[in-house]
Design a protein around this motif. Structure first.
Motif, PDB file in Angstrom:
ATOM      1  N   GLY A 142     -45.894 -45.444  47.598  1.00 59.32           N
ATOM      2  CA  GLY A 142     -46.821 -45.512  46.491  1.00 59.32           C
ATOM      3  C   GLY A 142     -46.809 -44.310  45.567  1.00 59.32           C
ATOM      4  N   GLU A 143     -45.961 -43.312  45.845  1.00 63.51           N
ATOM      5  CA  GLU A 143     -45.903 -42.137  44.980  1.00 63.51           C
ATOM      6  C   GLU A 143     -44.891 -42.333  43.856  1.00 63.51           C
ATOM      7  N   ALA A 144     -45.201 -41.743  42.696  1.00 64.81           N
ATOM      8  CA  ALA A 144     -44.242 -41.597  41.611  1.00 64.81           C
ATOM      9  C   ALA A 144     -44.072 -40.103  41.389  1.00 64.81           C
ATOM     10  N   ILE A 145     -42.853 -39.603  41.600  1.00 61.08           N
ATOM     11  CA  ILE A 145     -42.595 -38.166  41.623  1.00 61.08           C
ATOM     12  C   ILE A 145     -41.637 -37.814  40.492  1.00 61.08           C
ATOM     13  N   GLY A 146     -42.062 -36.913  39.618  1.00 62.01           N
ATOM     14  CA  GLY A 146     -41.215 -36.459  38.532  1.00 62.01           C
ATOM     15  C   GLY A 146     -40.456 -35.210  38.921  1.00 62.01           C
ATOM     16  N   LEU A 147     -39.200 -35.111  38.496  1.00 63.89           N
ATOM     17  CA  LEU A 147     -38.392 -33.912  38.695  1.00 63.89           C
ATOM     18  C   LEU A 147     -38.206 -33.233  37.352  1.00 63.89           C
ATOM     19  N   GLY A 198     -43.647 -49.029  47.041  1.00 58.70           N
ATOM     20  CA  GLY A 198     -42.399 -48.354  46.748  1.00 58.70           C
ATOM     21  C   GLY A 198     -42.630 -46.902  46.355  1.00 58.70           C
ATOM     22  N   THR A 199     -41.565 -46.118  46.386  1.00 59.12           N
ATOM     23  CA  THR A 199     -41.603 -44.729  45.941  1.00 59.12           C
ATOM     24  C   THR A 199     -40.631 -44.586  44.781  1.00 59.12           C
ATOM     25  N   VAL A 200     -41.084 -43.955  43.702  1.00 57.34           N
ATOM     26  CA  VAL A 200     -40.269 -43.812  42.499  1.00 57.34           C
ATOM     27  C   VAL A 200     -40.053 -42.333  42.210  1.00 57.34           C
ATOM     28  N   PHE A 201     -38.779 -41.950  41.987  1.00 55.66           N
ATOM     29  CA  PHE A 201     -38.438 -40.607  41.519  1.00 55.66           C
ATOM     30  C   PHE A 201     -37.948 -40.741  40.081  1.00 55.66           C
TER      31      PHE A 201
END
Length: 253
Positions: A63-68, A210-213
């Motif tokens: 469930g996380e959306a992680i920005g790089l 889902g997990t989104v990068f």
């Protein structure tokens, strides 16, 4: 349980024909990748060793959306490729739940084929059945918006602009739910309406555990899309936390 665990990961590779000075960094060097074996620079050999990711550790959850974020050559795209299994760590370990999908790689598109044919092949490459591709075909094309100014879906993809190709890749990838979806700069292309559709779809993916990068040079895109951010510089993880806080620190320099 985390979906991704990156444990003290280093990524080192050898490139040829890379200048010892100047701009381009790890991102430009990666395109000239010849060997993944660490090697010492040899004077006059025209090769050098790139230590693109240096001791990075973090865990990502459902469930996380992680920005790089980070400057050019900071290791963001290299780290995504390592999580996707395309670049093996030279040290450390990466554990993932399910098969990570790197946008544009799993759905590798072919320039000599029409957009229509690429939607079919890309959907199959992403793990959809032919029936699922047929059922979602119109949705994929409409989502991409590439037919808004003509029947581009029937033309070879080599006639597309880079933005059109990126939008179609995202549309194919977004048509299927993923345990881990890795997106590199895809949302930088397209108009505000496409970005809004993309962010809405990312929220749907997160809602399905889902997990989104997301790698993006647009801090506003990271703020709007992600709740967490990782700040990399020179291959090292400088900060990991709420997106607003990490971006504010990055902008302060």
């Amino acid at each position: 349980m985390p979906t991704v665990v990156v444990d003290d990961v280093h990524v080192t590779y050898t490139v040829q024909g890379a200048a010892r000075s100047g701009r381009g960094g790890a991102t430009g060097a990666l395109s000239r990748l010849l060997s993944r074996r660490p090697a010492a620079d040899a004077p006059g050999s025209g090769t050098r060793t790139v230590h693109a990711v240096k001791g990075v550790s973090f865990a990502a959850y459902k469930g996380e959306a992680i920005g790089l974020i980070g400057s050019n050559g900071s290791g963001k795209s290299t780290l995504l490729k390592a999580v996707a299994g395309l670049l093996p760590p030279s040290r450390g370990r990466i554990h993932t739940q399910g098969q990570p999908s790197l946008l544009g790689v799993n759905a590798a598109l072919m320039g000599d084929l029409t957009g229509e044919r690429n939607v079919v092949l890309g959907g199959l490459a992403m793990g959809m059945t032919r029936e699922e591709v047929r059922a979602r075909y119109d949705e994929i094309v409409d989502f991409s918006g590439i037919n808004e100014k003509g029947d581009f879906i029937s033309l070879p993809m080599r006639t597309y602009s880079s933005g059109m190709g990126a939008r179609l890749r995202f549309s194919i990838a977004a048509a299927k739910s993923h345990d881990v979806l890795l997106i590199d700069e895809a949302l930088a292309t397209g108009d505000a309406a496409f970005r809004a559709r993309s962010q809405e779809r990312i929220e749907e993916l997160r809602a399905h555990a889902g997990t989104v990068f997301l790698v993006s040079h647009s801090n506003s895109t990271i703020r709007e899309t992600c709740d967490r951010a990782l700040w990399l510089e020179a291959g090292r993880l400088l900060m990991d936390g709420p997106a607003d806080e990490v971006i504010a620190a990055y902008e302060r320099g």
